[in-house]
Design a protein around this motif. Structure first.
Motif, PDB file in Angstrom:
ATOM      1  N   LYS A 109       0.833  -1.191   0.000  1.00 48.36           N
ATOM      2  CA  LYS A 109       0.000   0.000   0.000  1.00 48.36           C
ATOM      3  C   LYS A 109       0.878   1.256   0.000  1.00 48.36           C
TER       4      LYS A 109
ATOM      5  N   ALA B 161      -3.815   9.571   3.866  1.00 48.24           N
ATOM      6  CA  ALA B 161      -4.630   8.514   3.274  1.00 48.24           C
ATOM      7  C   ALA B 161      -3.733   7.321   2.967  1.00 48.24           C
TER       8      ALA B 161
ATOM      9  N   ASP C  55      -4.553   1.660  -1.708  1.00 49.58           N
ATOM     10  CA  ASP C  55      -4.319   0.239  -1.977  1.00 49.58           C
ATOM     11  C   ASP C  55      -4.364   0.007  -3.484  1.00 49.58           C
TER      12      ASP C  55
ATOM     13  N   SER D  11      -8.576   1.632  -3.771  1.00 51.42           N
ATOM     14  CA  SER D  11      -9.308   2.317  -2.695  1.00 51.42           C
ATOM     15  C   SER D  11      -8.383   3.222  -1.874  1.00 51.42           C
ATOM     16  N   TYR D  12      -9.008   4.207  -1.218  1.00 56.59           N
ATOM     17  CA  TYR D  12      -8.301   5.105  -0.308  1.00 56.59           C
ATOM     18  C   TYR D  12      -8.957   5.016   1.068  1.00 56.59           C
ATOM     19  N   LYS D  13      -8.146   5.038   2.101  1.00 53.37           N
ATOM     20  CA  LYS D  13      -8.649   5.083   3.468  1.00 53.37           C
ATOM     21  C   LYS D  13      -8.068   6.321   4.139  1.00 53.37           C
TER      22      LYS D  13
ATOM     23  N   VAL E 164      -6.812   8.511   7.087  1.00 52.14           N
ATOM     24  CA  VAL E 164      -6.179   8.140   8.346  1.00 52.14           C
ATOM     25  C   VAL E 164      -6.086   9.361   9.257  1.00 52.14           C
TER      26      VAL E 164
ATOM     27  N   GLU F 265      -2.151   1.048  10.779  1.00 48.25           N
ATOM     28  CA  GLU F 265      -2.445   2.286  10.045  1.00 48.25           C
ATOM     29  C   GLU F 265      -2.757   3.432  10.998  1.00 48.25           C
TER      30      GLU F 265
END
Length: 801
Positions: A230, A252, A255, A260-262, A264, A315
């Protein structure tokens, strides 16, 4: 003369007459390129025909022709009974009569039989350059302890251009002995690989760019490829004052597997921080933005002392102890022992930090100032500090904002001796603002490429310069490289061809698994006029090949980095009008359109130590393999980026990879392992974890230094007088803060082609989409508010003469 770094030949057998030989010379066979491979033919002295003693340093040693042979009646024994530093080697004589002839671009399989009583023995390779003469090339393989006769085989890298002969043998760099016999050397047959194009002709020649359908949700200017594949994208406030005032700081995790974006949670404003991967794969993030400049321009950016570690598994961020000083825009370089050293940046009061900072891998914290060697030097912002193979640091001259450091603009910093030695040859040293510097593939060659740049204060047109330095030379100096190819530039009315000497700053350089370098992105001026040009640099030929161009502008605050699947991802662009490009591009290089990719079907062990031989299996023949350290890039800077060659021992689909025993060549941490076929097509990477220094029983890497950057002739300075900081102009970022919001950058100096009139400057600002600009305070240094109504470039300002 520095004894530690001096290679001293003790005996050189250049040529022998037949009257001196006790037996007829033992010739090379039709396949084996080694003369006298079993030491059966005696020479004129105490060494066999076509073999010589070599070595250096402070040690006690013996060279013996022994009857304890693998075959025949003789073998060669090299022993060290006392060692402070250096090594001893039995090598093929470096002469036209004895050294095997080689062909540039070819590879050779080397083999020998051995016994050892020390873990500190290696197959060492020298090459004869037709211009520069004999020079150390690389260590290929560490020999395991062996009480009985054991065979060792290894494949060389491709022979460099300009090389006509090689010499090789076994070096011993720890107390004990190595006994060797029955040497072999064969040229690797050229593989029969018909050309195969799996894309269009254009894609096969120049690759392909795709703009991804999902935008980057944060204004990220820091990109770190994590060991799970990632990507950590750090924005902090994203150069947006409203986010800073609201305390909204973001990161962020992207992946690539699913796009996709997460988002943080981010504890502090990591806008323009430093970062580096630690040995265990966590990311150390140091300093960041404590405060934006004041509206009147009297106070500049401020850096805080806080430091955090990002854990890819959870994360999340966790805080470390504080640094000793604030460092907005600091360097970050991991050392061979896993420690991190950091220089430069702006303090909490906006002055320049002169404090060197050291993060201890063992203690997992920043060391107090008194425990860190100090020269009290100001290295500027994001100074590019590259770890050399002997543990010193090379400041390449790449930096951010304004002029370079005093002197030549490039230097070698010896932390242990606490000295700085000027390095000559860097052209236009004060126009290397936001240039890129990269340790060229492979790291064993110790060559650095610096390309492009400008000056954010004087704002000239960015240049096309490239300079290359060979840090293996006793007195290294930059030499001119080929100019960066020109593309198109948007001067406000759409892209037009570049002319004259127009180049680019904000350039990105990315190491590719086929051993080449992708350079992309950039702009002609201070946060303006994007340049659309991408090319691939070949270190072997020192040439650029223009390829497909990123369709997106990639100037200030952009990033480019290698993904584990062999593609390159680019993000960001933050022009002077304060806008942000959230589009993300991905480049597929030509090697992804040249037929099926080789596949690493198994990695026996993903935990590697220095000097290891690690076995992988592949689904078809490969020509080479390497480790590439994952990116931690920002502002054209990633001094930890490196490509480490893994010499091969090949047995069908089983490939043994020989890992360097020198942690300074491959600092501890997680690496992407690529296998590459003869057409330059790479596998998808496997992740391996390299740590140590178990292999270095002699406690240091001096055995691998040889005649390396020995006593450079440049000006040498030691620690200066202790001081607290360096005075820095509040306009160091090249922005006049009297106009617009804090995230808008009205240049302190407009491009030279813009006339110094209100009308011309306002026309330039309009063409670059600055919009309505409020004047902050009563000062109007650029003369943009002539009617003094508080609005720059209003109708009344343009109507007045």
């Amino acid at each position: 003369m520095n004894l530690r770094r001096t290679l001293t030949a003790l005996l050189s057998v250049a040529g022998l007459t037949s009257g001196l030989l006790l037996t007829a010379p033992q010739s090379a066979s039709a396949a084996n390129l080694i003369k006298n491979p079993g030491f059966e033919t005696a020479g004129s002295g105490d060494m066999p025909y076509c073999w010589e003693q070599s070595g250096w340093g402070d040690n006690d040693f013996t060279f013996t022709t022994t009857a304890d042979a693998h075959t025949g009646s003789k073998a060669m024994k090299v022993a060290l009974t006392r060692r402070v530093d250096g090594d001893r080697k039995a090598l093929i004589t470096e002469s036209a009569a004895c050294a095997p002839v080689v062909t540039p671009g070819k590879q050779y399989d080397l083999g020998l039989w051995y016994k050892t009583t020390t873990p500190d023995a290696a197959i060492t390779l020298f090459r004869h350059d037709t211009t520069a003469g004999w020079q150390y090339w690389t260590d290929l393989k560490t020999l395991d302890l062996a009480g009985s006769w054991t065979e060792a085989t290894v494949r060389t890298p491709e022979v460099p251009a300009g090389t006509d002969r090689i010499s090789w043998g076994v070096s011993v760099y720890g107390t004990g002995s190595a006994t060797t016999d029955d040497y072999t050397m064969d040229q690797v047959p050229d593989p029969v690989l018909p050309p195969q194009c799996t894309g269009t002709a254009e894609q096969c020649a120049n690759g392909k760019w795709d703009v991804l359908p999902t935008q980057n949700p944060v204004r990220s200017m820091h990109s770190v490829v994590l060991h799970n594949g990632k990507v950590l994208l750090i924005a902090g406030s994203g150069n947006d004052e409203s986010m800073f005032e609201a305390g909204t700081f973001t990161s962020a995790v992207y992946d690539p597997a699913n796009g996709s974006y997460k988002i943080v949670p981010t504890p502090k404003d990591m806008f323009c921080a430093g970062h580096v991967q630690l040995q265990d794969g966590r990311v150390l993030v140091m300093s960041g933005n404590k405060g934006y400049p004041t509206a009147d321009g009297r106070i500049g950016y401020q850096g805080y002392k806080d430091s955090y570690v990002f854990d890819p598994e959870t994360e999340t961020y966790s805080r470390t102890n504080d640094m000793n000083d604030g460092h907005w825009y600091p360097s970050a370089t991991i050392l061979g022992n896993g420690d991190v050293i950091s220089f430069g940046g702006l303090r909490e009061d906006s002055t320049g930090s002169v404090a060197a900072e050291l993060f201890s891998e063992a203690e997992q914290q920043w060391q107090p100032l008194w425990k860190v060697n100090q020269t009290w030097s100001y290295w500027g912002l994001y100074p590019s500090m590259i770890l050399m193979q002997d543990g010193r640091l090379f400041y390449s001259g790449s930096h951010v904002f304004g002029n370079n450091i005093p002197g030549t603009g490039s230097a070698i910093y010896d932390y242990g001796a606490n000295t700085i030695t000027q390095v000559p040859g860097l052209r236009n040293k004060d126009e290397r603002d936001q240039s890129a510097s990269v340790l060229l593939p492979p790291a064993q060659d110790q060559k650095v490429l610096t390309l492009g740049g400008g000056n954010i204060d004087s704002n000239p047109q960015a240049n096309r310069l490239t300079d290359i330095i060979d840090l293996k030379q006793p007195n290294p100096s930059y030499t001119a490289g080929p100019p960066i190819p020109q593309g198109t530039v948007d001067l406000g009315n759409g892209p037009v061809p570049q002319t004259g000497n127009q180049g680019k700053m904000y350039v990105s350089a990315v190491l590719l698994p086929d051993g080449k370098v992708l350079e992309t992105g950039g702009a002609l001026h201070n946060r303006a006029n994007p340049v659309y040009e991408t090319s691939i640099f070949d270190p072997a030929s020192e040439t650029f090949d223009p390829v497909a161009v990123d369709p997106e502008a990639r100037g200030y605050h952009s990033s480019a980095f290698l993904l584990p699947d062999g593609r390159v991802m680019t993000t960001g662009d933050n022009p002077g009008n304060g806008s942000w490009n959230h589009d993300v591009s991905v480049y597929s290089p030509p090697y992804l359109f040249k037929g099926p990719r080789p596949r690493i079907t198994s990695v026996i062990d993903t935990e590697w130590t220095y000097g290891d031989t690690q076995r992988i299996t592949v689904d078809r023949p490969v020509a080479k393999a390497q480790l590439i350290r994952p990116a931690a890039v920002t502002h054209s800077s990633d001094p930890n980026q490196r490509f480490v060659d893994l010499p091969l021992s090949v047995d069908g689909d089983n490939v043994d990879l020989n890992v360097t025993s020198n942690p300074n060549l491959a600092p501890p941490g997680w690496y992407m392992l690529f296998a590459v076929d003869a057409n330059g097509v790479p596998s998808v990477a496997k992740w391996v974890h390299l740590q140590g220094p178990q292999a270095l029983k002699a406690t240091d890497a001096s055995a691998h230094v040889h005649d390396f950057a020995d006593a450079p002739k440049g000006k040498v300075t030691g620690p200066g007088k202790k001081r607290t900081s360096q005075k820095v102009s509040p306009t160091i970022s090249g922005c006049d803060r009297h106009y617009g919001s804090i995230n808008v950058c009205v240049p302190t100096d407009f491009p030279a082609e813009v006339k110094q009139t209100t009308a011309a400057r306002c026309a330039w600002l309009k063409a670059n989409d600055y919009g309505r600009l409020k004047v902050n305070g009563k000062d109007d240094p650029l003369g943009l508010d002539r009617n003094r109504d508080g609005i720059a470039c209003g109708r009344g300002d343009l109507a007045r003469r």
